[in-house]
Design an enzyme around this catalytic site. Structure first.
Site, mmCIF file in Angstrom:
data_model
loop_
_atom_site.group_PDB
_atom_site.id
_atom_site.type_symbol
_atom_site.label_atom_id
_atom_site.label_comp_id
_atom_site.label_asym_id
_atom_site.label_seq_id
_atom_site.Cartn_x
_atom_site.Cartn_y
_atom_site.Cartn_z
ATOM 1 N N LEU A 1 18.320 -6.349 -21.308
ATOM 2 C CA LEU A 1 17.821 -7.305 -20.324
ATOM 3 C C LEU A 1 16.684 -8.124 -20.913
ATOM 4 C CD1 LEU A 1 17.808 -8.459 -17.464
ATOM 5 C CD2 LEU A 1 16.204 -6.648 -16.831
ATOM 6 N N TYR A 2 15.828 -7.490 -21.707
ATOM 7 C CA TYR A 2 14.749 -8.227 -22.366
ATOM 8 C C TYR A 2 15.313 -9.394 -23.169
ATOM 9 C CZ TYR A 2 11.220 -9.334 -25.903
ATOM 10 O OH TYR A 2 10.352 -9.995 -26.731
ATOM 11 N N ALA A 3 16.347 -9.120 -23.976
ATOM 12 C CA ALA A 3 16.972 -10.167 -24.772
ATOM 13 C C ALA A 3 17.564 -11.251 -23.881
ATOM 14 C CB ALA A 3 18.052 -9.561 -25.667
ATOM 15 N N THR B 1 16.549 -12.190 -20.924
ATOM 16 C CA THR B 1 15.508 -13.046 -20.351
ATOM 17 C C THR B 1 14.957 -14.012 -21.385
ATOM 18 O OG1 THR B 1 13.739 -11.410 -20.776
ATOM 19 C CG2 THR B 1 14.843 -11.321 -18.635
ATOM 20 N N LYS B 2 14.893 -13.583 -22.641
ATOM 21 C CA LYS B 2 14.429 -14.484 -23.698
ATOM 22 C C LYS B 2 15.460 -15.586 -23.970
ATOM 23 C CE LYS B 2 10.296 -13.078 -24.793
ATOM 24 N NZ LYS B 2 9.142 -13.995 -24.642
#
Length: 440
Positions: A249-251, A253-254
């Site tokens: 999810l971090y990726a 959002t980026k």
């Protein structure tokens, strides 16, 4: 009432229904009338109770905003003449050719180092940070003290606070924004996914809104991530490679941030540069990074977990020392062209760029551990496990030819040299591996 009527019209045994006598009809009508009366009474009492509850608990809405917003007093988190003085003083350039830069996430790892480097060379720098508790706030406040000694004021606030951002742009005509505020960490996204959307998407949009409405519009340089390459198997990773298969999810959002940035560039003429960082490490780093918590656990004699890929292959990272990353950030700021819009209206095509900032020399995590053992003079207690499916990828490797050509980016610090600097800082900040300056 429904139950009472059912009892008078439905037989208990099929086929046994008998016609009611006339006086029963009169009696039933009386019962129905009484039931309606009681229902009306109870309904009236209930409505009265609700109205009283509403009356005593209702808070009137705030009045509509006027054209002149009231000035906040010094007791608030921001506002007031003294606060404005601190903001203006911090953002004042000491070099005639310097930039005036708003650094978001200024009390973070990269934000602190970038802010110090900008201030040292004569740029005006104002920091913004919300000091969240994703990791030890004491470390963030220690970084803040470094910045204060260098003359950088850090406003405690959130990028989702639109009025605060507007106020900052009213007080200071920023030429550049270095956007480094974000919810970091791949694995934490599985525990608190909303925080990533709040910071990395909603917060970024809020900042872009402030920038596009500013006059003059600033040029924006912001931290994307090597995580956007996700499940891409082609190495080294190039800016032209596909980034539509995020592994976390971090990726995601980026990656969403990169697409959002492109839309603001296209619609409003904002000059925007995205920097994809590759595993940044060094003094004052993030405690959630492997090199940091490996050091802590090795010194405490705790077991560390070293991952292998599911096929038994090596897990490796393109570890990049903080000083090299800072050079890339400054290079991006210095080569950023002006935004072309004004007051939210585009007046021409604006610059849009994406760069990898890595070291180009992936190192197996097992080698990282071996270097730490050598520097700490302690043998690590290792537990080897297969990498779980938690969003991490097994290999990162940056192609930096574009950053080399356009930014003059040339990383010079190898992993052992960089870790030596980190370990020296760590032992001074946490003497003998103790927690005297921070809680874990």
């Amino acid at each position: 009432m429904v139950q009472q009527m059912s009892e008078t019209t439905t037989p208990s045994t099929p086929g046994k229904l008998k016609p009611d006598k006339p006086h029963h009809h009169i009696h039933n009508r009386f019962r129905i009338h009484s039931s309606h009366s009681r229902l009306t009474l109870f309904s009236s009492l209930f409505l009265a109770f609700i109205l009283l509850l509403f009356f005593f608990t209702f808070t009137p809405p705030p009045p509509p905003p006027s054209t002149t917003a009231p000035r906040r007093v010094l007791g608030d988190s921001w506002g007031g003449s003294h606060w404005e003085h601190l903001v203006s003083k911090s953002a004042r350039r000491s070099s005639a050719s310097g930039h005036t830069v708003l650094v978001t996430g200024a009390a973070g790892f990269v934000g602190t180092h970038v802010s110090l480097a900008l201030k040292r060379r004569g740029d005006g720098v104002l920091g913004l940070d919300n000091f969240n508790r994703y990791y030890d706030p004491n470390l963030k406040h220690a970084r803040q003290k470094l910045l204060e000694r260098a003359g950088v004021f850090v406003v405690e606030g959130d990028i989702n606070d639109g009025p605060l951002l507007k106020k900052l742009f009213d007080v200071v005509p920023f030429t550049h924004v270095m956007h480094l505020a974000a919810q970091a960490g791949v694995r934490y996204a599985m525990q608190n996914p909303i925080s990533y959307v709040h910071s990395n998407i909603a917060g970024f949009v809020n900042l872009l809104e402030a920038c596009k409405s500013a006059n003059p519009q600033p040029a924006i340089v912001w931290a994307s991530s090597s995580s956007v390459y996700g499940l891409n198997s082609k190495v080294p990773f190039s800016e032209k490679d596909r980034t539509d298969q995020p592994a976390s999810l971090y990726a995601a959002t980026k990656k969403a941030g990169e697409e959002i940035a492109h839309s603001y560039n296209h619609i409003y003429g904002l000059s925007i540069t995205a920097l994809r960082f590759f595993t940044v490490y060094g003094p004052y780093g993030r405690p959630d990074m492997a090199y940091f918590f490996f050091t802590k656990d090795i010194l405490k004699g705790k077991q560390i977990t070293v991952f292998e890929s599911p096929d038994g292959g090596t897990v490796a990272r393109d570890f990049t020392y903080i000083d090299d990353i800072v050079k890339g950030c400054l290079g991006a700021l210095d080569t950023a062209k002006k935004s072309t819009g004004s007051g939210g209206k585009k007046k021409g095509n604006a610059q849009f760029r994406v760069f990898n900032l890595g070291n180009t020399s992936p190192v197996p995590v097992s080698e990282l551990v071996a270097i730490l053992e050598k520097l700490l003079k302690v043998k690590a207690k290792k537990k080897i496990l297969f990498m779980p499916r938690n969003g991490d990828v097994k290999f990162t490797h940056a192609n930096i030819s574009l950053a080399y050509r356009d930014l003059g980016y040339r990383p010079t610090i190898d992993l052992e040299t960089g870790l030596k600097k980190f370990v020296k800082w760590y032992l001074e900040f946490y003497p003998s591996g103790s927690n005297k300056k921070g809680s874990w």
